[in-house]
Design a protein around this motif. Structure first.
Motif, PDB file in Angstrom:
ATOM      1  N   ALA A 120     -11.499   3.900 -11.436  1.00  0.00           N
ATOM      2  CA  ALA A 120     -10.981   4.012 -10.516  1.00  0.00           C
ATOM      3  C   ALA A 120      -9.197   4.346 -10.485  1.00  0.00           C
ATOM      4  O   ALA A 120      -9.085   3.430 -11.630  1.00  0.00           O
ATOM      5  CB  ALA A 120     -11.279   3.146  -9.697  1.00  0.00           C
ATOM      6  N   THR A 121      -7.971   5.070 -10.158  1.00  0.00           N
ATOM      7  CA  THR A 121      -7.184   4.882  -9.884  1.00  0.00           C
ATOM      8  C   THR A 121      -6.753   3.624  -9.142  1.00  0.00           C
ATOM      9  O   THR A 121      -6.329   3.773  -7.852  1.00  0.00           O
ATOM     10  CB  THR A 121      -6.977   6.245  -9.324  1.00  0.00           C
ATOM     11  N   PRO A 122      -5.964   2.857  -9.491  1.00  0.00           N
ATOM     12  CA  PRO A 122      -5.291   2.039  -9.212  1.00  0.00           C
ATOM     13  C   PRO A 122      -4.395   2.349  -7.703  1.00  0.00           C
ATOM     14  O   PRO A 122      -3.220   3.694  -7.726  1.00  0.00           O
ATOM     15  CB  PRO A 122      -4.598   1.439 -10.057  1.00  0.00           C
ATOM     16  N   MET A 123      -4.099   1.465  -7.458  1.00  0.00           N
ATOM     17  CA  MET A 123      -2.990   2.125  -5.612  1.00  0.00           C
ATOM     18  C   MET A 123      -1.799   2.380  -5.839  1.00  0.00           C
ATOM     19  O   MET A 123      -1.532   1.055  -7.043  1.00  0.00           O
ATOM     20  CB  MET A 123      -3.509   1.222  -4.329  1.00  0.00           C
ATOM     21  N   PRO A 124      -1.264   2.853  -5.511  1.00  0.00           N
ATOM     22  CA  PRO A 124       0.069   3.310  -5.377  1.00  0.00           C
ATOM     23  C   PRO A 124       0.841   1.619  -3.966  1.00  0.00           C
ATOM     24  O   PRO A 124       0.065   1.655  -3.454  1.00  0.00           O
ATOM     25  CB  PRO A 124       0.508   4.397  -4.725  1.00  0.00           C
ATOM     26  N   THR A 125       2.359   1.458  -4.969  1.00  0.00           N
ATOM     27  CA  THR A 125       2.552   0.029  -4.121  1.00  0.00           C
ATOM     28  C   THR A 125       3.979   0.232  -3.932  1.00  0.00           C
ATOM     29  O   THR A 125       4.666   1.020  -4.289  1.00  0.00           O
ATOM     30  CB  THR A 125       1.603  -1.557  -4.725  1.00  0.00           C
ATOM     31  N   GLY A 126       4.452  -0.487  -3.114  1.00  0.00           N
ATOM     32  CA  GLY A 126       5.678  -0.481  -2.980  1.00  0.00           C
ATOM     33  C   GLY A 126       6.763  -0.813  -4.448  1.00  0.00           C
ATOM     34  O   GLY A 126       7.507  -0.495  -4.586  1.00  0.00           O
ATOM     35  N   ALA A 127       6.165  -1.594  -4.810  1.00  0.00           N
ATOM     36  CA  ALA A 127       6.483  -2.308  -6.274  1.00  0.00           C
ATOM     37  C   ALA A 127       6.724  -1.615  -7.250  1.00  0.00           C
ATOM     38  O   ALA A 127       7.563  -1.366  -8.041  1.00  0.00           O
ATOM     39  CB  ALA A 127       6.025  -3.963  -6.274  1.00  0.00           C
TER      40      ALA A 127
END
Length: 150
Positions: free
Chosen positions: A2-9
């Motif tokens: 699974a690809t990690p989700m984009p975050t604001g950080a």
């Protein structure tokens, strides 16, 4: 996998380290050999900064501001290493097209020799100041983004 989700950080890390990469390249340019053209050096280093910021600094947040400064410095070191590697490979490819090497092993060794030659210019005060201050500020900005945008 699974690809990690984009975050604001991660987004803040990408943007801030793209700026830091561009600033490091800008401080590095006066130390380059006179015969060498700058070309897309600044832009490619900024792009590399965005990638390294997303991949290295982005997941390293959430441990406090002091840890974020250390993670920012770590990210700058990784950025500089990969920038030296990228441009060492680029210069090696230019030389290999001109048939300057006797074999592939000589070309590979020359990449690391070129990295060592180019790294000496990093020891100037201006470049070191941008690396230390920029890495720390980018780390704090990324930690702040993590706290604000959960």
């Amino acid at each position: 996998m699974a690809t990690p989700m984009p975050t604001g950080a991660k987004a803040m890390a990408a943007v801030s380290f793209a700026v830091v990469g561009w600033l490091i390249a800008n401080a590095y340019v006066p130390n380059m050999p006179e015969a060498q053209s700058v070309g897309f050096f600044r832009e490619l280093t900024g792009l590399l900064g965005a990638i390294v910021g997303w991949r290295v600094m982005g997941p390293s947040v959430g441990k406090g501001y002091l840890e974020a400064i250390g993670s920012g410095w770590k990210t700058v070191i990784v950025l500089v290493f990969f920038a030296l590697l990228l441009f060492g490979i680029y210069e090696m490819l230019q030389q290999s097209v001109r048939m300057r090497y006797d074999g592939p092993m000589e070309a590979i060794i020359d990449v690391f020799r070129r990295m060592m030659e180019r790294s000496q210019a990093l020891l100037s005060v201006g470049v070191m100041a941008v690396m230390v201050v920029g890495g720390g500020i980018a780390g704090v900005l990324t930690e702040n983004a993590n706290r604000r945008w959960r």
